[in-house]
Design a protein around this motif. Structure first.
Motif, PDB file in Angstrom:
ATOM      1  N   MET A   7      43.406  36.798  46.353  1.00 31.89           N
ATOM      2  CA  MET A   7      42.245  36.678  45.734  1.00 31.89           C
ATOM      3  C   MET A   7      41.314  37.912  46.311  1.00 31.89           C
ATOM      4  SD  MET A   7      39.773  33.641  44.648  1.00 31.89           S
ATOM      5  CE  MET A   7      39.382  33.411  46.303  1.00 31.89           C
ATOM      6  N   THR A   8      40.585  38.531  45.321  1.00 31.40           N
ATOM      7  CA  THR A   8      39.593  39.508  45.717  1.00 31.40           C
ATOM      8  C   THR A   8      38.503  38.993  46.349  1.00 31.40           C
ATOM      9  OG1 THR A   8      38.788  39.927  43.559  1.00 31.40           O
ATOM     10  CG2 THR A   8      40.537  41.287  44.022  1.00 31.40           C
ATOM     11  N   THR A   9      37.810  39.761  47.408  1.00 30.85           N
ATOM     12  CA  THR A   9      36.567  39.400  47.827  1.00 30.85           C
ATOM     13  C   THR A   9      35.294  39.701  47.059  1.00 30.85           C
ATOM     14  OG1 THR A   9      37.706  39.639  50.067  1.00 30.85           O
ATOM     15  CG2 THR A   9      35.261  39.466  49.954  1.00 30.85           C
ATOM     16  N   ALA A  10      34.359  38.672  47.033  1.00 30.53           N
ATOM     17  CA  ALA A  10      33.127  38.828  46.064  1.00 30.53           C
ATOM     18  C   ALA A  10      32.202  40.000  46.814  1.00 30.53           C
ATOM     19  CB  ALA A  10      32.330  37.550  46.007  1.00 30.53           C
ATOM     20  N   ASN A  11      31.671  40.549  45.969  1.00 28.29           N
ATOM     21  CA  ASN A  11      30.839  41.648  46.177  1.00 28.29           C
ATOM     22  C   ASN A  11      29.413  41.440  45.965  1.00 28.29           C
ATOM     23  OD1 ASN A  11      29.457  44.089  46.636  1.00 28.29           O
ATOM     24  ND2 ASN A  11      30.495  45.404  45.364  1.00 28.29           N
ATOM     25  N   PRO A  12      28.612  41.400  46.936  1.00 28.34           N
ATOM     26  CA  PRO A  12      26.975  40.772  46.455  1.00 28.34           C
ATOM     27  C   PRO A  12      26.286  41.858  45.521  1.00 28.34           C
ATOM     28  CG  PRO A  12      27.174  41.793  48.971  1.00 28.34           C
ATOM     29  CD  PRO A  12      28.594  41.539  48.250  1.00 28.34           C
ATOM     30  N   GLU A  13      26.845  43.205  45.752  1.00 28.88           N
ATOM     31  CA  GLU A  13      26.233  44.064  44.797  1.00 28.88           C
ATOM     32  C   GLU A  13      26.871  44.360  43.407  1.00 28.88           C
ATOM     33  OE1 GLU A  13      23.607  45.763  45.586  1.00 28.88           O
ATOM     34  OE2 GLU A  13      23.471  44.791  47.698  1.00 28.88           O
ATOM     35  N   VAL A  14      26.537  43.317  42.397  1.00 28.12           N
ATOM     36  CA  VAL A  14      27.210  43.380  41.244  1.00 28.12           C
ATOM     37  C   VAL A  14      26.069  44.032  40.394  1.00 28.12           C
ATOM     38  CG1 VAL A  14      28.295  41.088  41.594  1.00 28.12           C
ATOM     39  CG2 VAL A  14      25.940  40.907  40.469  1.00 28.12           C
ATOM     40  N   SER A  15      27.027  44.341  39.021  1.00 30.17           N
ATOM     41  CA  SER A  15      26.210  45.033  37.976  1.00 30.17           C
ATOM     42  C   SER A  15      25.373  44.125  37.203  1.00 30.17           C
ATOM     43  CB  SER A  15      27.469  45.883  37.023  1.00 30.17           C
ATOM     44  OG  SER A  15      27.967  44.711  36.301  1.00 30.17           O
ATOM     45  N   PRO A  16      24.509  44.783  36.376  1.00 32.26           N
ATOM     46  CA  PRO A  16      23.611  43.962  35.641  1.00 32.26           C
ATOM     47  C   PRO A  16      24.354  43.116  34.466  1.00 32.26           C
ATOM     48  CG  PRO A  16      22.848  45.926  35.704  1.00 32.26           C
ATOM     49  CD  PRO A  16      24.070  46.156  36.229  1.00 32.26           C
ATOM     50  N   LEU A  17      25.730  43.447  34.165  1.00 34.85           N
ATOM     51  CA  LEU A  17      26.383  42.828  33.284  1.00 34.85           C
ATOM     52  C   LEU A  17      27.109  41.577  33.743  1.00 34.85           C
ATOM     53  CD1 LEU A  17      27.922  42.143  30.703  1.00 34.85           C
ATOM     54  CD2 LEU A  17      29.905  43.901  31.467  1.00 34.85           C
ATOM     55  N   VAL A  18      27.616  41.727  34.956  1.00 37.59           N
ATOM     56  CA  VAL A  18      28.350  40.699  35.756  1.00 37.59           C
ATOM     57  C   VAL A  18      27.322  39.817  36.228  1.00 37.59           C
ATOM     58  CG1 VAL A  18      29.553  40.328  38.088  1.00 37.59           C
ATOM     59  CG2 VAL A  18      30.183  42.086  36.773  1.00 37.59           C
ATOM     60  N   ALA A  19      26.041  40.174  36.539  1.00 36.25           N
ATOM     61  CA  ALA A  19      25.127  39.256  37.114  1.00 36.25           C
ATOM     62  C   ALA A  19      24.714  38.208  35.793  1.00 36.25           C
ATOM     63  CB  ALA A  19      23.949  39.857  37.482  1.00 36.25           C
ATOM     64  N   THR A  66      35.349  38.762  39.393  1.00 39.77           N
ATOM     65  CA  THR A  66      34.449  39.517  38.681  1.00 39.77           C
ATOM     66  C   THR A  66      33.362  40.160  39.444  1.00 39.77           C
ATOM     67  OG1 THR A  66      33.317  37.212  38.019  1.00 39.77           O
ATOM     68  CG2 THR A  66      34.767  38.216  36.357  1.00 39.77           C
ATOM     69  N   ALA A  67      33.010  39.515  40.599  1.00 45.65           N
ATOM     70  CA  ALA A  67      31.958  40.028  41.516  1.00 45.65           C
ATOM     71  C   ALA A  67      32.533  41.369  41.982  1.00 45.65           C
ATOM     72  CB  ALA A  67      31.430  39.005  42.534  1.00 45.65           C
ATOM     73  N   ALA A  68      34.019  41.124  42.351  1.00 44.19           N
ATOM     74  CA  ALA A  68      34.436  42.423  42.892  1.00 44.19           C
ATOM     75  C   ALA A  68      34.898  43.446  42.107  1.00 44.19           C
ATOM     76  CB  ALA A  68      35.689  41.731  43.663  1.00 44.19           C
ATOM     77  N   GLY A  69      34.492  43.365  40.697  1.00 38.08           N
ATOM     78  CA  GLY A  69      34.973  44.494  39.762  1.00 38.08           C
ATOM     79  C   GLY A  69      35.793  44.078  38.720  1.00 38.08           C
ATOM     80  N   THR A  70      36.522  43.147  38.635  1.00 39.55           N
ATOM     81  CA  THR A  70      37.443  42.677  37.569  1.00 39.55           C
ATOM     82  C   THR A  70      36.786  42.441  36.465  1.00 39.55           C
ATOM     83  OG1 THR A  70      39.291  42.011  39.161  1.00 39.55           O
ATOM     84  CG2 THR A  70      39.737  41.527  36.814  1.00 39.55           C
ATOM     85  N   PRO A  71      37.130  43.119  35.148  1.00 45.10           N
ATOM     86  CA  PRO A  71      36.282  42.374  34.142  1.00 45.10           C
ATOM     87  C   PRO A  71      36.445  41.089  33.620  1.00 45.10           C
ATOM     88  CG  PRO A  71      37.343  44.709  33.656  1.00 45.10           C
ATOM     89  CD  PRO A  71      37.813  44.287  34.873  1.00 45.10           C
ATOM     90  N   TRP A  72      35.464  40.553  33.257  1.00 45.63           N
ATOM     91  CA  TRP A  72      35.451  39.125  33.202  1.00 45.63           C
ATOM     92  C   TRP A  72      36.908  38.517  32.347  1.00 45.63           C
ATOM     93  CZ3 TRP A  72      32.259  35.182  35.022  1.00 45.63           C
ATOM     94  CH2 TRP A  72      32.491  33.918  34.193  1.00 45.63           C
ATOM     95  N   GLN A  73      36.830  39.109  31.065  1.00 52.30           N
ATOM     96  CA  GLN A  73      38.144  38.751  30.160  1.00 52.30           C
ATOM     97  C   GLN A  73      39.148  38.857  30.731  1.00 52.30           C
ATOM     98  OE1 GLN A  73      36.002  41.251  29.665  1.00 52.30           O
ATOM     99  NE2 GLN A  73      37.037  43.112  28.906  1.00 52.30           N
ATOM    100  N   GLU A  74      39.667  40.094  31.596  1.00 50.05           N
ATOM    101  CA  GLU A  74      40.775  40.128  32.364  1.00 50.05           C
ATOM    102  C   GLU A  74      41.001  39.096  33.323  1.00 50.05           C
ATOM    103  OE1 GLU A  74      41.523  43.918  33.712  1.00 50.05           O
ATOM    104  OE2 GLU A  74      40.681  44.977  31.683  1.00 50.05           O
ATOM    105  N   ALA A  75      40.046  38.798  34.234  1.00 56.08           N
ATOM    106  CA  ALA A  75      39.934  37.960  35.513  1.00 56.08           C
ATOM    107  C   ALA A  75      40.329  36.504  34.783  1.00 56.08           C
ATOM    108  CB  ALA A  75      38.773  37.943  35.991  1.00 56.08           C
ATOM    109  N   ALA A  76      39.769  36.099  33.822  1.00 61.56           N
ATOM    110  CA  ALA A  76      39.814  34.706  33.063  1.00 61.56           C
ATOM    111  C   ALA A  76      41.121  34.644  32.237  1.00 61.56           C
ATOM    112  CB  ALA A  76      38.713  34.430  32.158  1.00 61.56           C
ATOM    113  N   ALA A  77      41.663  35.769  31.827  1.00 60.58           N
ATOM    114  CA  ALA A  77      43.021  35.685  31.158  1.00 60.58           C
ATOM    115  C   ALA A  77      43.894  35.485  32.124  1.00 60.58           C
ATOM    116  CB  ALA A  77      43.128  36.617  30.362  1.00 60.58           C
ATOM    117  N   ALA A  78      44.005  36.221  33.175  1.00 58.33           N
ATOM    118  CA  ALA A  78      44.838  36.233  34.154  1.00 58.33           C
ATOM    119  C   ALA A  78      45.106  34.775  35.048  1.00 58.33           C
ATOM    120  CB  ALA A  78      44.676  37.215  35.325  1.00 58.33           C
ATOM    121  N   ILE A  79      44.103  34.306  35.209  1.00 59.62           N
ATOM    122  CA  ILE A  79      43.779  32.625  35.605  1.00 59.62           C
ATOM    123  C   ILE A  79      44.759  31.781  34.451  1.00 59.62           C
ATOM    124  CG2 ILE A  79      42.630  30.914  36.006  1.00 59.62           C
ATOM    125  CD1 ILE A  79      40.593  32.711  37.088  1.00 59.62           C
TER     126      ILE A  79
END
Length: 364
Positions: free
Chosen positions: A1-13, A41-54
């Motif tokens: 699993m990727t590590t969360a990035n505290p510096e997220v984009s406005p979309l991810v926030a 998603t905080a680490a940069g994976t697009p939301w839809q891709e991360a959720a679909a992979a799960i």
């Protein structure tokens, strides 16, 4: 699993605000999957891709379990996959092909829960309304509660609530009304000034199903988020509604300030014309001087809800009989009380049981 990035984009926030951990788990995600989705998603994976992979991993787990005869494990994994796909489609505000494909996969995963969950379809106007019926494990249902959501979460998003109700001997019909779920994405039914006619069709289904009986006084409705507005309107116009729960709804809907919320509302109504959106919202205003709720009403409110302030919901109370209306407030409650889900569902399950199945409990 990727590590969360505290510096997220406005979309991810914005996605994390709209779909926090409490909402993800309230609507059925495995807590470990929910943490992973937020981290990835905080680490940069697009939301839809991360959720679909799960979801893909849970579907593979479900198939392996089914092949090995572990049906309880398979059903659990299908539930987790269904929830992950529900959130995957929320990455899209408008009705894109990608959103429809993800919601179709969500529907297929939910259908794999049969016979615990039964698909229902109802003809309405030129389309079909869809939903899911959940029945108690044993015995005839004592009553039936119809539950629906709002602008972005529908139908099987409330399977956890349905389980709380069926455990109490109540049937639960998870409705995808006009502007919601496959009723909109596949069958082209949208919200308009007569939206309550569509939700009333689910009451017709309950009355027509011999397993549910449809005995007068045994049908309740519950609207979550924006859907609470529709529930309140239906309770004022349809005498078959014997009890109503409103959770986190605005009595006076307006076009949202934020772009994503505006896009959601436009999609629900089926137009990009904001004048038309405003016209429908104005027609759906709930005015306690004009609309009266004559059945028992339970109003739920979260003190930290950024989308529905107490002032936004208070008109529903003014429209109801004070001797049969109840207000329950959680001072630290999030929108629709994601962070008090178990207590919320126990409260509403017991309240519906008392008012629909004839088991009143002493006050206090």
């Amino acid at each position: 699993m990727t590590t969360a990035n505290p510096e997220v984009s406005p979309l991810v926030a914005a996605q994390h605000r709209a779909m926090p951990f409490t909402r993800l788990t309230d609507c059925g995600m495995d807590p470990a999957d929910a943490r992973r989705l937020l981290a990835d998603t905080a680490a940069g994976t697009p939301w839809q891709e991360a959720a679909a992979a799960i979801a893909d991993e849970q579907l593979s787990r479900a198939r392996r379990a089914r092949e090995n005869g572990h049906l309880v494990t398979a059903r659990q994994a299908y539930r987790f996959a269904s929830a992950a796909l529900m959130f995957a489609q929320m990455a899209y505000q408008s009705d894109t092909d990608e959103k429809r494909e993800l919601y179709g996969r969500h529907t297929a995963a939910t259908a794999s829960l049969a016979p615990d969950v039964e698909r229902v379809e109802i003809r309405h106007r030129d389309g079909t309304l869809t939903g899911w019926l959940c029945l108690p494990a044993t015995g005839r249902p004592r009553a039936t509660v119809i539950v629906w959501g709002g602008l972005s979460g529908w139908g099987a998003a409330y399977l956890t609530t349905a389980r709380a109700y069926t455990a109490r001997g109540l049937a639960c019909l998870l409705a995808e009304g006009p502007g919601q779920g496959e009723s909109r994405l596949r069958h082209g039914l949208y919200v308009d000034e007569r939206v309550t006619e569509g939700f009333a069709r689910f009451i017709d289904l309950v009355e027509a199903d011999s397993r549910l009986g449809g005995t007068p006084g045994t049908i309740g409705v519950q609207g979550v988020s924006f859907g609470g507005l529709f529930a309140a309107h239906l309770a004022t116009t349809d005498p078959r509604v014997a009890a109503v729960v409103v959770n986190g709804a605005p009595a006076v809907p307006v076009i949202p300030e934020f772009r994503t919320a505006r896009e959601q509302m436009a999609a629900v109504i089926g137009t990009d014309d904001l004048d038309r959106v405003a016209e429908v919202m104005d027609a759906l205003r709930f005015d306690p001087d004009k609309h009266r709720v004559t059945c028992p009403l339970l109003l739920l409110h979260g003190g930290l809800d950024p989308l529905a302030r107490y002032e936004d919901q208070e008109p529903f109370l003014r429209a109801a009989d004070p001797t049969t209306s109840t207000l329950r407030v959680w001072p630290d409650g999030e929108h629709t009380l994601y962070n008090h889900a178990a207590e919320r569902d126990a409260l509403t399950g017991d309240w519906f049981t008392d008012h629909l199945a004839g088991r009143r409990t002493p006050k206090g």
